[in-house]
Design a protein around this motif. Structure first.
Motif, PDB file in Angstrom:
ATOM      1  N   HIS A 123       3.674  29.070 -17.483  1.00 60.70           N
ATOM      2  CA  HIS A 123       3.218  30.521 -17.321  1.00 60.70           C
ATOM      3  C   HIS A 123       1.996  30.338 -17.318  1.00 60.70           C
ATOM      4  CE1 HIS A 123       7.331  31.775 -18.770  1.00 60.70           C
ATOM      5  NE2 HIS A 123       7.361  30.770 -19.537  1.00 60.70           N
ATOM      6  N   LYS A 124       1.348  31.051 -16.376  1.00 59.78           N
ATOM      7  CA  LYS A 124      -0.047  31.324 -16.169  1.00 59.78           C
ATOM      8  C   LYS A 124      -0.513  32.829 -17.114  1.00 59.78           C
ATOM      9  CE  LYS A 124      -0.632  29.802 -11.499  1.00 59.78           C
ATOM     10  NZ  LYS A 124       0.883  29.464 -11.149  1.00 59.78           N
ATOM     11  N   ARG A 125      -1.509  32.337 -17.938  1.00 59.51           N
ATOM     12  CA  ARG A 125      -1.793  33.331 -18.929  1.00 59.51           C
ATOM     13  C   ARG A 125      -3.373  33.436 -18.818  1.00 59.51           C
ATOM     14  NH1 ARG A 125       2.382  32.466 -22.684  1.00 59.51           N
ATOM     15  NH2 ARG A 125       3.435  30.645 -22.375  1.00 59.51           N
ATOM     16  N   CYS A 126      -3.712  34.881 -19.204  1.00 62.07           N
ATOM     17  CA  CYS A 126      -5.104  35.181 -19.282  1.00 62.07           C
ATOM     18  C   CYS A 126      -5.600  35.586 -20.770  1.00 62.07           C
ATOM     19  CB  CYS A 126      -5.237  36.573 -18.217  1.00 62.07           C
ATOM     20  SG  CYS A 126      -5.214  36.364 -16.722  1.00 62.07           S
ATOM     21  N   PHE A 127      -6.591  35.036 -21.118  1.00 68.93           N
ATOM     22  CA  PHE A 127      -7.262  35.108 -22.544  1.00 68.93           C
ATOM     23  C   PHE A 127      -8.458  35.814 -22.559  1.00 68.93           C
ATOM     24  CE2 PHE A 127      -4.922  31.084 -22.407  1.00 68.93           C
ATOM     25  CZ  PHE A 127      -3.741  31.362 -23.050  1.00 68.93           C
ATOM     26  N   ILE A 128      -8.784  36.342 -23.665  1.00 70.58           N
ATOM     27  CA  ILE A 128     -10.018  36.825 -24.252  1.00 70.58           C
ATOM     28  C   ILE A 128     -10.142  36.236 -25.414  1.00 70.58           C
ATOM     29  CG2 ILE A 128     -11.674  38.458 -24.933  1.00 70.58           C
ATOM     30  CD1 ILE A 128     -10.638  40.750 -22.878  1.00 70.58           C
ATOM     31  N   TRP A 129     -11.262  35.243 -25.503  1.00 66.65           N
ATOM     32  CA  TRP A 129     -11.421  34.808 -26.823  1.00 66.65           C
ATOM     33  C   TRP A 129     -12.570  35.686 -27.846  1.00 66.65           C
ATOM     34  CZ3 TRP A 129     -10.619  31.879 -22.690  1.00 66.65           C
ATOM     35  CH2 TRP A 129      -9.647  30.945 -22.759  1.00 66.65           C
ATOM     36  N   GLU A 130     -12.108  36.151 -28.812  1.00 68.66           N
ATOM     37  CA  GLU A 130     -13.234  37.151 -29.276  1.00 68.66           C
ATOM     38  C   GLU A 130     -14.096  36.332 -30.461  1.00 68.66           C
ATOM     39  OE1 GLU A 130     -12.584  40.631 -32.741  1.00 68.66           O
ATOM     40  OE2 GLU A 130     -10.528  39.521 -32.233  1.00 68.66           O
ATOM     41  N   ASN A 131     -15.148  36.758 -30.201  1.00 69.07           N
ATOM     42  CA  ASN A 131     -16.281  36.081 -31.033  1.00 69.07           C
ATOM     43  C   ASN A 131     -16.213  36.731 -32.364  1.00 69.07           C
ATOM     44  OD1 ASN A 131     -18.512  34.893 -31.902  1.00 69.07           O
ATOM     45  ND2 ASN A 131     -19.849  35.725 -30.240  1.00 69.07           N
ATOM     46  N   ILE A 132     -15.558  36.008 -33.217  1.00 71.04           N
ATOM     47  CA  ILE A 132     -15.243  36.651 -34.735  1.00 71.04           C
ATOM     48  C   ILE A 132     -16.404  36.813 -35.578  1.00 71.04           C
ATOM     49  CG2 ILE A 132     -13.907  36.280 -36.886  1.00 71.04           C
ATOM     50  CD1 ILE A 132     -12.148  37.254 -34.670  1.00 71.04           C
ATOM     51  N   ASP A 133     -17.199  35.489 -35.737  1.00 71.77           N
ATOM     52  CA  ASP A 133     -18.309  35.679 -36.645  1.00 71.77           C
ATOM     53  C   ASP A 133     -19.635  36.175 -35.839  1.00 71.77           C
ATOM     54  OD1 ASP A 133     -19.109  33.749 -34.997  1.00 71.77           O
ATOM     55  OD2 ASP A 133     -18.987  32.294 -36.539  1.00 71.77           O
ATOM     56  N   GLY A 134     -19.513  36.301 -34.414  1.00 72.68           N
ATOM     57  CA  GLY A 134     -20.753  36.932 -33.739  1.00 72.68           C
ATOM     58  C   GLY A 134     -21.810  35.795 -33.485  1.00 72.68           C
ATOM     59  N   LEU A 135     -21.284  34.640 -33.940  1.00 69.54           N
ATOM     60  CA  LEU A 135     -22.333  33.379 -33.748  1.00 69.54           C
ATOM     61  C   LEU A 135     -21.644  32.463 -32.892  1.00 69.54           C
ATOM     62  CD1 LEU A 135     -23.199  32.856 -37.522  1.00 69.54           C
ATOM     63  CD2 LEU A 135     -24.510  33.948 -36.068  1.00 69.54           C
TER      64      LEU A 135
END
Length: 381
Positions: free
Chosen positions: A317-329
């Motif tokens: 399956h082709k998938r698109c992701f957003i990686w959320e910058n949890i700690d802002g660092l």
């Protein structure tokens, strides 16, 4: 007797509840079809306000063939226009104001197309003598405040082009370094060594603009991350910016033309581009990460990262992701899958509908359906 209130416990519980509310606010994205192209092998992707109506339009072109622009009217309604034909490019293309008349034009490898301001007519086509490009980007390499064109081809190399006062004339070709199959798109020109002029990053090497005018380049092979062997060696998508807000330029990098690409960001530890520290974002994607967008998708004040599955993806399956910058660092990430079973190739992110959050437009490489991922963050508030 009444028990005393433990305000510290109440405060901690409130923080936990509030943090949960904030966490739940990471936006959803709604899929819309933009429209169909007449042929596949789609590249030359840009978002720009071609008709000066205050929102962004979508530009996409077929390899060595036609270019279209889709006029944004609403998320559900895009109007297709023919921008131009016979583009002398592989898949490289970039939109910017070439002739300084206030209208956004399109450059595609060895051709550029002048926006006349008439949306019902194709743009005027000119040949600029630039190479047939896999990647095109722009940047100011001479320090005069005007953009120059950068072109990358595996066969011919990496070049920059000085655009003459009359851009209908041939553009001056300047050699930077060797070519690879993809390594400067979508954003690779910045002052890496903090000396006041712009340099250029090409996947596994950055080229120092030693005289400040683009006439001489020194390669620094100090970036070691992407796969360095095989038919697609060193292929990646790159984004240069001050990721950690410490005053120097860092890199975000995604492996492309790879069945299981890694994605990371590299901190410019000495501020000179010699010592880099790699921060893992995700090394187990099982996707061909042939897109890279860096933006604040959740409006929390830090940079998040988007990529998605291109044609060489190893997953079923082709998938698109957003990686959320949890700690802002950039030390802690949470992966959000926002699209499944649709190919993503050289996506572009911006606030398309001018509502205050960042959207995404993309398309396949082999396919004709282009699409819009509308960020629902503002609608959810």
């Amino acid at each position: 007797m009444k028990k005393p209130v433990n305000y510290l416990i109440h405060f901690i519980v409130s923080i936990i509840i509030f943090s949960g509310i904030l966490k739940a606010q990471f936006p959803e994205f709604k899929y819309y079809t933009i429209g169909q192209t007449e042929t596949d092998l789609l590249g030359q992707a840009s978002l720009a306000d071609l008709d000066k109506d205050g929102d962004l339009d979508w530009i996409v072109g077929s390899s060595g063939n036609s270019i279209w622009w889709f006029e944004y009217q609403s998320a559900e309604n895009w109007v297709r226009h023919l921008l131009g034909e016979d583009a002398l490019t592989d898949k490289g293309g970039v939109a910017f104001d070439v002739d300084g008349d206030g209208f956004i034009d399109q450059v595609s490898g060895g051709t550029w197309f002048r926006n006349t301001g008439n949306p019902s007519a194709p743009f005027e086509r000119y040949e600029n003598d630039a190479i047939y490009a896999y990647d095109n980007v722009i940047g100011d390499i001479t320090g005069d405040g005007k953009p120059e064109l950068f072109s990358l081809s595996e066969q011919e190399g990496l070049y920059w082009y000085l655009i003459p006062e009359k851009p209908t004339k041939k553009w001056k070709k300047n050699y930077i370094g060797e070519g690879i199959l993809g390594g400067i798109f979508p954003n690779s020109v910045a002052d890496i060594d903090n000396d006041g002029d712009n340099d250029v990053v090409r996947s596994n090497v950055w080229y120092e603009n030693t005289k400040g005018d683009g006439s001489n380049w020194s390669p620094h092979r100090t970036i070691s991350f992407v796969q360095s062997q095989g038919a697609y060696a060193n292929s990646s998508r790159i984004w240069v910016l001050d990721f950690d807000n410490d005053g120097d330029i860092d890199l975000v990098q995604a492996e492309s033309n790879n069945s299981s690409g890694k994605i990371a960001w590299h901190a410019n530890k000495d501020g000179k581009g010699i010592n880099w520290f790699t921060h893992k974002i995700d090394y187990e994607t099982n996707q061909d990460l042939h897109s890279l967008c860096v933006a604040d998708f959740d409006n929390d004040g830090d940079y998040d990262v988007f990529s998605g599955g291109g044609p060489m993806t190893g997953d079923l399956h082709k998938r698109c992701f957003i990686w959320e910058n949890i700690d802002g660092l950039g030390e802690k990430w949470e992966r959000h899958e926002i699209l499944t079973d649709i190919e993503c190739f050289d996506a572009v992110a911006a606030d398309v509908d001018n509502d205050g959050d960042i959207d995404i437009c993309s398309k396949p490489w082999k396919g004709t359906t282009t699409y819009f991922l509308k960020n629902l963050l503002i609608e959810s508030k």
